[in-house]
Design a protein around this motif. Structure first.
Motif, mmCIF file in Angstrom:
data_model
loop_
_atom_site.group_PDB
_atom_site.id
_atom_site.type_symbol
_atom_site.label_atom_id
_atom_site.label_comp_id
_atom_site.label_asym_id
_atom_site.label_seq_id
_atom_site.Cartn_x
_atom_site.Cartn_y
_atom_site.Cartn_z
ATOM 1 N N ILE A 1 0.840 -1.194 0.000
ATOM 2 C CA ILE A 1 0.000 0.000 0.000
ATOM 3 C C ILE A 1 0.882 1.253 0.000
ATOM 4 O O ILE A 1 0.669 2.177 -0.787
ATOM 5 N N ILE A 2 1.881 1.268 0.861
ATOM 6 C CA ILE A 2 2.799 2.412 0.918
ATOM 7 C C ILE A 2 3.500 2.584 -0.426
ATOM 8 O O ILE A 2 3.571 3.696 -0.959
ATOM 9 N N LEU A 3 4.019 1.483 -0.972
ATOM 10 C CA LEU A 3 4.721 1.549 -2.263
ATOM 11 C C LEU A 3 3.821 2.088 -3.359
ATOM 12 O O LEU A 3 4.193 3.034 -4.068
ATOM 13 N N PHE A 4 2.633 1.519 -3.505
ATOM 14 C CA PHE A 4 1.771 1.891 -4.629
ATOM 15 C C PHE A 4 1.159 3.279 -4.474
ATOM 16 O O PHE A 4 1.016 4.003 -5.459
ATOM 17 N N VAL A 5 0.802 3.660 -3.257
ATOM 18 C CA VAL A 5 0.265 5.012 -3.063
ATOM 19 C C VAL A 5 1.374 6.037 -3.325
ATOM 20 O O VAL A 5 1.165 7.029 -4.034
ATOM 21 N N TYR A 6 2.545 5.789 -2.769
ATOM 22 C CA TYR A 6 3.678 6.703 -2.996
ATOM 23 C C TYR A 6 4.012 6.792 -4.490
ATOM 24 O O TYR A 6 4.116 7.898 -5.045
ATOM 25 N N ALA A 7 4.176 5.641 -5.129
ATOM 26 C CA ALA A 7 4.551 5.634 -6.549
ATOM 27 C C ALA A 7 3.460 6.259 -7.414
ATOM 28 O O ALA A 7 3.751 7.064 -8.307
ATOM 29 N N GLY A 8 2.213 5.909 -7.152
ATOM 30 C CA GLY A 8 1.108 6.440 -7.945
ATOM 31 C C GLY A 8 0.968 7.944 -7.804
ATOM 32 O O GLY A 8 0.838 8.668 -8.799
ATOM 33 N N LEU A 9 1.020 8.435 -6.564
ATOM 34 C CA LEU A 9 0.902 9.879 -6.343
ATOM 35 C C LEU A 9 2.095 10.633 -6.912
ATOM 36 O O LEU A 9 1.942 11.719 -7.476
ATOM 37 N N THR A 10 3.293 10.065 -6.774
ATOM 38 C CA THR A 10 4.486 10.699 -7.347
ATOM 39 C C THR A 10 4.346 10.814 -8.856
ATOM 40 O O THR A 10 4.637 11.864 -9.439
ATOM 41 N N LYS A 11 3.888 9.758 -9.504
ATOM 42 C CA LYS A 11 3.721 9.782 -10.964
ATOM 43 C C LYS A 11 2.651 10.790 -11.380
ATOM 44 O O LYS A 11 2.790 11.446 -12.412
ATOM 45 N N LEU A 12 1.596 10.908 -10.600
ATOM 46 C CA LEU A 12 0.556 11.879 -10.923
ATOM 47 C C LEU A 12 1.039 13.312 -10.689
ATOM 48 O O LEU A 12 0.748 14.206 -11.483
ATOM 49 N N MET A 13 1.773 13.536 -9.604
ATOM 50 C CA MET A 13 2.263 14.881 -9.307
ATOM 51 C C MET A 13 3.367 15.311 -10.272
ATOM 52 O O MET A 13 3.491 16.491 -10.578
ATOM 53 N N GLU A 14 4.174 14.360 -10.720
ATOM 54 C CA GLU A 14 5.234 14.648 -11.683
ATOM 55 C C GLU A 14 4.813 14.131 -13.056
ATOM 56 O O GLU A 14 5.610 13.520 -13.774
ATOM 57 N N GLY A 15 3.550 14.379 -13.415
ATOM 58 C CA GLY A 15 2.962 13.830 -14.630
ATOM 59 C C GLY A 15 3.749 14.092 -15.890
ATOM 60 O O GLY A 15 3.956 13.193 -16.705
ATOM 61 N N ASP A 16 4.219 15.326 -16.080
ATOM 62 C CA ASP A 16 4.983 15.656 -17.285
ATOM 63 C C ASP A 16 6.287 14.865 -17.350
ATOM 64 O O ASP A 16 6.662 14.365 -18.408
ATOM 65 N N ILE B 1 -1.288 7.398 -22.701
ATOM 66 C CA ILE B 1 -2.265 6.542 -22.023
ATOM 67 C C ILE B 1 -1.651 5.930 -20.762
ATOM 68 O O ILE B 1 -2.245 5.971 -19.685
ATOM 69 N N MET B 2 -0.447 5.381 -20.894
ATOM 70 C CA MET B 2 0.198 4.699 -19.772
ATOM 71 C C MET B 2 0.567 5.662 -18.649
ATOM 72 O O MET B 2 0.605 5.264 -17.484
ATOM 73 N N SER B 3 0.818 6.931 -18.983
ATOM 74 C CA SER B 3 1.176 7.897 -17.938
ATOM 75 C C SER B 3 0.003 8.158 -16.992
ATOM 76 O O SER B 3 0.194 8.656 -15.885
ATOM 77 N N TRP B 4 -1.206 7.832 -17.415
ATOM 78 C CA TRP B 4 -2.380 7.922 -16.543
ATOM 79 C C TRP B 4 -2.779 6.555 -15.984
ATOM 80 O O TRP B 4 -3.140 6.432 -14.818
ATOM 81 N N VAL B 5 -2.728 5.530 -16.815
ATOM 82 C CA VAL B 5 -3.188 4.196 -16.407
ATOM 83 C C VAL B 5 -2.331 3.630 -15.275
ATOM 84 O O VAL B 5 -2.861 3.102 -14.292
ATOM 85 N N ILE B 6 -1.015 3.742 -15.394
ATOM 86 C CA ILE B 6 -0.126 3.133 -14.399
ATOM 87 C C ILE B 6 -0.354 3.704 -12.999
ATOM 88 O O ILE B 6 -0.584 2.939 -12.055
ATOM 89 N N ILE C 1 -2.926 5.329 -11.732
ATOM 90 C CA ILE C 1 -4.290 5.037 -11.269
ATOM 91 C C ILE C 1 -4.400 3.569 -10.880
ATOM 92 O O ILE C 1 -5.005 3.221 -9.858
ATOM 93 N N LEU C 2 -3.793 2.686 -11.661
ATOM 94 C CA LEU C 2 -3.786 1.258 -11.351
ATOM 95 C C LEU C 2 -3.067 0.988 -10.031
ATOM 96 O O LEU C 2 -3.541 0.191 -9.209
ATOM 97 N N GLU C 3 -1.953 1.666 -9.808
ATOM 98 C CA GLU C 3 -1.224 1.488 -8.546
ATOM 99 C C GLU C 3 -2.095 1.881 -7.351
ATOM 100 O O GLU C 3 -2.144 1.165 -6.343
ATOM 101 N N ILE C 4 -2.786 2.995 -7.463
ATOM 102 C CA ILE C 4 -3.640 3.458 -6.368
ATOM 103 C C ILE C 4 -4.836 2.521 -6.184
ATOM 104 O O ILE C 4 -5.227 2.219 -5.050
ATOM 105 N N MET C 5 -5.391 2.014 -7.273
ATOM 106 C CA MET C 5 -6.509 1.064 -7.179
ATOM 107 C C MET C 5 -6.069 -0.236 -6.497
ATOM 108 O O MET C 5 -6.807 -0.789 -5.668
ATOM 109 N N ILE C 6 -4.885 -0.714 -6.823
ATOM 110 C CA ILE C 6 -4.383 -1.938 -6.186
ATOM 111 C C ILE C 6 -4.153 -1.691 -4.698
ATOM 112 O O ILE C 6 -4.452 -2.553 -3.865
#
Length: 151
Positions: A20-35, A55-60, A62-67
Motif C-alpha cells: 500500500i505504501i509503495l503503490f500510493v507513494y509511486a502512484g501519487l508521485t507519478k501523478l504529481m510529476e505527470g509531465d 495513455i500509460m502515464s495515466w493508467v499506471i 491510477i492502477l497502482e492506487i486502485m491496487i
C-alpha cells in the motif's frame, strides 16, 4: 519451525501495508510529476510511442492506487495481492527489457527510485515479487480470519 496462524496473519498484514505504501507513494508521485513521467515513458526505447506513453502515464498511477485500495480492504485483499504480483511482474519485465534488450537506459522513475540504478531497480522489483508470492501463499491458510473473498 512452524509459524502460528496469527503470525501468518501479521505477516500478510505487513506485506499488504508495504505494498500500500509503495503503490500510493509511486502512484501519487507519478501523478504529481505527470509531465516528467510522460516524458520518461515517451523517451523509453520500449514504450516510445507517443499515444501509448500518454495513455500509460495515466493508467499506471491510477492502477497502482486502485491496487493499494484493494489491499487495504480485507474482502479484496487476495485480489489485491494477485494484482500487485501481476503489476510487479510487468514492472520487472520492463526493467529487464531496459537492462538486457534496450540499446540505452532512459531516465529512471520519479521519487526515491531515481536513486537506484536499473540493476538495483530490477533486484528491488524481484524482492517485491517474492513478497507478493509470500502474501498469496500465507493468505489462504487463515481465510476464516479474514472472511470470504468477494469478486
Amino acid at each position: 519451525m512452524k509459524i502460528k496462524s496469527r503470525h501468518k496473519k501479521v505477516l500478510v498484514e505487513i506485506i499488504c501495508l508495504l505494498f500500500i505504501i509503495l503503490f500510493v507513494y509511486a502512484g501519487l508521485t507519478k501523478l504529481m510529476e505527470g509531465d516528467r513521467f510522460y516524458t520518461n515513458l515517451n523517451n523509453s526505447p520500449l514504450f516510445g510511442i507517443k499515444t501509448l506513453a500518454g495513455i500509460m502515464s495515466w493508467v499506471i498511477p491510477i492502477l497502482e492506487i486502485m491496487i493499494a485500495a484493494l489491499l487495504a480492504w480485507p474482502k479484496t485483499r487476495l485480489i489485491g495481492l494477485y494484482s500487485a504480483l501481476g503489476l510487479m511482474i510487468i514492472f520487472t519485465a520492463y526493467t529487464a527489457g531496459i537492462l538486457f534488450i534496450s540499446p540505452y537506459a532512459p531516465c529512471s522513475c520519479g521519487g526515491v527510485i531515481t536513486l537506484l540504478s536499473w540493476k538495483q531497480h530490477f533486484i528491488l522489483n524481484t524482492l517485491w515479487i517474492v513478497l507478493a508470492i509470500m502474501g498469496i501463499v500465507l493468505y489462504p491458510k487463515f481465510r476464516k480470519l479474514y472472511g470470504p473473498v468477494s469478486c
